[in-house]
Design an enzyme around this catalytic site. Structure first.
Site, PDB file in Angstrom:
ATOM      1  CD  GLU A  22      70.315 -40.275  79.357  1.00  0.00           C
ATOM      2  OE1 GLU A  22      70.329 -40.372  78.131  1.00  0.00           O
ATOM      3  OE2 GLU A  22      69.393 -40.690  80.060  1.00  0.00           O
ATOM      4  CD  GLU A  39      62.042 -40.536  80.011  1.00  0.00           C
ATOM      5  OE1 GLU A  39      61.903 -41.723  79.666  1.00  0.00           O
ATOM      6  OE2 GLU A  39      62.395 -39.640  79.223  1.00  0.00           O
ATOM      7  CG  ASN A  87      65.821 -45.366  76.582  1.00  0.00           C
ATOM      8  OD1 ASN A  87      65.010 -46.281  76.601  1.00  0.00           O
ATOM      9  ND2 ASN A  87      65.773 -44.349  77.438  1.00  0.00           N
ATOM     10  CD1 TRP A  88      64.602 -47.899  70.372  1.00  0.00           C
ATOM     11  CD2 TRP A  88      63.001 -49.389  69.905  1.00  0.00           C
ATOM     12  NE1 TRP A  88      64.895 -48.449  69.150  1.00  0.00           N
ATOM     13  CE2 TRP A  88      63.932 -49.370  68.840  1.00  0.00           C
ATOM     14  CE3 TRP A  88      61.918 -50.260  69.826  1.00  0.00           C
ATOM     15  CZ2 TRP A  88      63.795 -50.181  67.720  1.00  0.00           C
ATOM     16  CZ3 TRP A  88      61.786 -51.073  68.720  1.00  0.00           C
ATOM     17  CH2 TRP A  88      62.716 -51.025  67.670  1.00  0.00           C
ATOM     18  CE  LYS A  89      63.472 -41.369  76.105  1.00  0.00           C
ATOM     19  NZ  LYS A  89      63.417 -40.077  76.732  1.00  0.00           N
ATOM     20  N   GLY A 134      67.755 -41.331  72.910  1.00  0.00           N
ATOM     21  CA  GLY A 134      66.336 -41.598  73.090  1.00  0.00           C
ATOM     22  C   GLY A 134      65.585 -41.468  71.783  1.00  0.00           C
ATOM     23  N   GLY A 135      64.937 -40.324  71.577  1.00  0.00           N
ATOM     24  CA  GLY A 135      64.056 -40.122  70.425  1.00  0.00           C
ATOM     25  C   GLY A 135      64.660 -40.517  69.084  1.00  0.00           C
ATOM     26  CG  HIS A 139      66.013 -42.912  81.598  1.00  0.00           C
ATOM     27  ND1 HIS A 139      65.078 -41.904  81.611  1.00  0.00           N
ATOM     28  CD2 HIS A 139      66.686 -42.768  80.427  1.00  0.00           C
ATOM     29  CE1 HIS A 139      65.165 -41.201  80.494  1.00  0.00           C
ATOM     30  NE2 HIS A 139      66.138 -41.712  79.757  1.00  0.00           N
ATOM     31  N   GLY A 197      65.098 -35.034  75.389  1.00  0.00           N
ATOM     32  CA  GLY A 197      63.887 -34.819  74.600  1.00  0.00           C
ATOM     33  C   GLY A 197      63.548 -33.362  74.339  1.00  0.00           C
ATOM     34  CB  SER A 223      68.859 -33.138  72.569  1.00  0.00           C
ATOM     35  OG  SER A 223      67.658 -32.909  73.272  1.00  0.00           O
TER      36      SER A 223
HETATM   37  C1  PEP Z   1      67.047 -40.550  76.917  1.00  0.00           C
HETATM   38  O1  PEP Z   1      65.861 -40.582  77.229  1.00  0.00           O
HETATM   39  O2  PEP Z   1      67.858 -41.339  77.434  1.00  0.00           O
HETATM   40  C2  PEP Z   1      67.475 -39.548  75.957  1.00  0.00           C
HETATM   41  C3  PEP Z   1      68.741 -39.256  75.882  1.00  0.00           C
HETATM   42  O3  PEP Z   1      66.481 -38.968  75.192  1.00  0.00           O
HETATM   43  P1  PEP Z   1      66.675 -37.995  73.920  1.00  0.00           P
HETATM   44  O4  PEP Z   1      67.818 -38.543  73.107  1.00  0.00           O
HETATM   45  O5  PEP Z   1      65.374 -38.062  73.210  1.00  0.00           O
HETATM   46  O6  PEP Z   1      66.992 -36.642  74.467  1.00  0.00           O
END
Ligand code: PEP
Length: 241
Positions: A165, A94, A9-11, A224-225, A92, A171, A203
């Protein structure tokens, strides 16, 4: 054994340069897992074209809960299908937090995806305050409840998966523990049925991906990241078996 799913997920990150870097690197290997990348709307077509000769799938990060029409700024499920998108993340944390998406709106979005034959990735997760108050399970059950209506209409495990999640793990560099993940994945599978894939997100890195994916009830990861870093993301894809 069923293939694990790894979904990046590049956001709201990315550029044509990043597409060239990450997608080229990830495509250089082949994986036992089913790998997908969910990129911002403007890059969907570029990534789709770049992936044309590869097994990787391209996805979006949200969709309108409405059909085509007078909804300025929205993107419909039909449009995503039309340009070759294959899966879409809905709900999500966010989106729920910054854009006020309710559990019902998330189910409406999933319904639009199902109508056009797009695969849904439905995110659920509790905040730290909810967990500390002993309300984590109740929060997840509330987020799953509207999905039962869709399942009653014949929507099965081939149409969507769930990503657990925990909001406090996204993050932060602090992934949920093995016990926490196993307990919540068990709850989700008991609620929806064991045929539904349940991914873990929060994470995930190349260094912890294998351990997380070895937990019973974990059918893959939402990343994500680390999906923005070609080396990390390909490491996670390899860790999926
Ligand atoms: C996400 O935003 O879906 C996520 C899992 O982020 P991260 O891997 O950066 O915690």
């Amino acid at each position: 054994m069923q293939r694990k799913r790894v979904i990046g997920n590049w956001k709201m990150n990315g550029s044509r340069g990043l597409i060239a870097d990450v997608i080229d690197r990830v495509c250089a290997d082949s994986y036992a897992a089913e790998v997908s990348v969910c990129v911002p709307f403007p890059y969907l077509a570029d990534v789709r074209n770049q992936l044309a000769r590869h097994e990787l799938k391209v996805g979006a990060q949200s969709v309108s809960e409405y059909d085509d029409g007078a909804y300025t700024g929205e993107v419909s499920a039909r449009m995503l299908k039309d340009i070759g998108c294959e899966l879409v993340i809905v709900g999500h944390s966010e989106r729920r937090r910054y854009f006020g998406e309710s559990d019902v709106a998330v189910a409406n979005k999933l319904a639009r995806l199902l109508e056009v034959g797009l695969f849904g990735v439905v995110c659920v997760g509790e905040t730290l305050a909810e967990r500390d108050a002993g309300k984590a399970e109740a929060r997840i059950e509330a987020q799953l409840a509207p999905l039962h209506g869709l399942m009653a209409k014949g929507c099965d495990a081939s149409k969507f998966c769930v990503a657990y999640e925990p909001v406090w793990a996204i993050g932060t560099g602090r992934a949920a523990s093995v016990e926490q993940v196993a307990a919540m994945h068990g709850l989700i599978k008991r609620s929806l049925g064991s045929a539904f894939d349940v991914l873990y997100g929060g994470s995930v890195k190349a260094g912890n991906a294998a351990e997380l994916m070895a937990i019973p009830g974990v059918d893959g990861v939402l990343v994500g990241g680390a999906s923005l870093d070609s080396k990390e993301f390909s490491g996670i894809c390899r860790a999926a078996g």
